[in-house]
Design a protein around this motif. Structure first.
Motif, PDB file in Angstrom:
ATOM      1  N   LEU A 111      18.788   8.388  28.494  1.00  0.00           N
ATOM      2  CA  LEU A 111      17.552   7.650  28.735  1.00  0.00           C
ATOM      3  C   LEU A 111      17.825   6.155  28.859  1.00  0.00           C
ATOM      4  O   LEU A 111      17.130   5.450  29.597  1.00  0.00           O
ATOM      5  N   ASN A 112      18.844   5.655  28.166  1.00  0.00           N
ATOM      6  CA  ASN A 112      19.225   4.243  28.301  1.00  0.00           C
ATOM      7  C   ASN A 112      19.644   3.940  29.736  1.00  0.00           C
ATOM      8  O   ASN A 112      19.286   2.907  30.297  1.00  0.00           O
ATOM      9  N   GLU A 115      16.522   3.894  31.883  1.00  0.00           N
ATOM     10  CA  GLU A 115      15.785   2.641  31.719  1.00  0.00           C
ATOM     11  C   GLU A 115      16.386   1.537  32.573  1.00  0.00           C
ATOM     12  O   GLU A 115      15.658   0.737  33.148  1.00  0.00           O
ATOM     13  N   LYS A 123       8.740   2.485  31.857  1.00  0.00           N
ATOM     14  CA  LYS A 123       9.375   2.299  30.552  1.00  0.00           C
ATOM     15  C   LYS A 123       8.593   3.037  29.469  1.00  0.00           C
ATOM     16  O   LYS A 123       9.163   3.609  28.553  1.00  0.00           O
ATOM     17  N   ALA A 124       7.258   3.070  29.611  1.00  0.00           N
ATOM     18  CA  ALA A 124       6.407   3.772  28.637  1.00  0.00           C
ATOM     19  C   ALA A 124       6.682   5.271  28.654  1.00  0.00           C
ATOM     20  O   ALA A 124       6.730   5.917  27.604  1.00  0.00           O
ATOM     21  N   THR A 125       6.884   5.836  29.834  1.00  0.00           N
ATOM     22  CA  THR A 125       7.177   7.266  29.959  1.00  0.00           C
ATOM     23  C   THR A 125       8.515   7.602  29.302  1.00  0.00           C
ATOM     24  O   THR A 125       8.633   8.584  28.574  1.00  0.00           O
ATOM     25  N   ILE A 126       9.515   6.776  29.544  1.00  0.00           N
ATOM     26  CA  ILE A 126      10.830   6.976  28.936  1.00  0.00           C
ATOM     27  C   ILE A 126      10.724   6.849  27.422  1.00  0.00           C
ATOM     28  O   ILE A 126      11.293   7.649  26.676  1.00  0.00           O
ATOM     29  N   SER A 127       9.962   5.873  26.964  1.00  0.00           N
ATOM     30  CA  SER A 127       9.781   5.667  25.533  1.00  0.00           C
ATOM     31  C   SER A 127       9.113   6.865  24.871  1.00  0.00           C
ATOM     32  O   SER A 127       9.516   7.294  23.782  1.00  0.00           O
ATOM     33  N   LYS A 128       8.107   7.454  25.534  1.00  0.00           N
ATOM     34  CA  LYS A 128       7.432   8.640  24.996  1.00  0.00           C
ATOM     35  C   LYS A 128       8.397   9.821  24.903  1.00  0.00           C
ATOM     36  O   LYS A 128       8.404  10.551  23.912  1.00  0.00           O
ATOM     37  N   ARG A 130      11.698   9.672  24.656  1.00  0.00           N
ATOM     38  CA  ARG A 130      12.669   9.383  23.598  1.00  0.00           C
ATOM     39  C   ARG A 130      12.057   9.647  22.226  1.00  0.00           C
ATOM     40  O   ARG A 130      12.693  10.239  21.349  1.00  0.00           O
ATOM     41  N   LYS A 131      10.797   9.214  22.036  1.00  0.00           N
ATOM     42  CA  LYS A 131      10.129   9.391  20.748  1.00  0.00           C
ATOM     43  C   LYS A 131       9.965  10.879  20.427  1.00  0.00           C
ATOM     44  O   LYS A 131      10.248  11.325  19.325  1.00  0.00           O
ATOM     45  N   SER A 134      13.436  12.597  19.902  1.00  0.00           N
ATOM     46  CA  SER A 134      14.165  12.108  18.725  1.00  0.00           C
ATOM     47  C   SER A 134      13.456  12.426  17.415  1.00  0.00           C
ATOM     48  O   SER A 134      14.014  12.209  16.345  1.00  0.00           O
TER      49      SER A 134
END
Length: 143
Positions: A111-112, A115, A123-128, A130-131, A134
């Protein structure tokens, strides 16, 4: 290995696989490419992330991923053939787990890279993602 190899001036270590002699780095690159081929499917990436927390049966995967049962089974069969998952049977139920759970971490690390590219994915989609991927089982982010 073959006697003729002694005559070659190759400085890199060699490996023989199925009668073919290849430099070690080519063997490793081929194995990595095979893994990339198997994981190069959005459904299989999501399955790997679902299995990150442990063993699940086909029905659970089907519901969690909102995929038809036959499609889930086909993906699992392919991943089993390439030793990404292992199967355990309990009566009529088939349970699957990752043979090397580290592959799920590898995907999260990817995911890094995603990004950095920022092509068509916010970025919000990737963050969701990842959350969710993880999160520990039982936490609000997990569900």
């Amino acid at each position: 290995m073959n006697e003729w190899l002694a005559e070659l001036s190759i400085t890199e270590p060699l490996t023989e696989i199925s009668g073919y002699v290849m430099p070690d780095r080519k063997v490793v690159a081929k194995e990595l490419a095979d893994i990339f081929k198997i994981t190069a499917n959005p459904d299989r990436i999501r399955m790997i992330e679902e299995l990150r927390t442990g063993e699940k049966d086909v029905n659970t995967l089907q519901e969690a991923l909102e995929l038809p049962g036959p499609r889930v089974s086909q993906h699992l069969a392919l991943m089993r053939a390439h030793r990404i998952v292992e199967e355990r049977r309990d009566g009529r139920h088939h349970f699957y787990h990752l043979t090397q759970p580290e592959i799920a971490d590898w995907i999260i690390e990817g995911l890094n890279f995603l990004e950095g590219r920022m092509l068509g994915v916010s970025k919000a989609t990737i963050s969701k993602a990842r959350k969710k991927w993880s999160a520990k089982p039982g936490s609000r982010a997990f569900s």
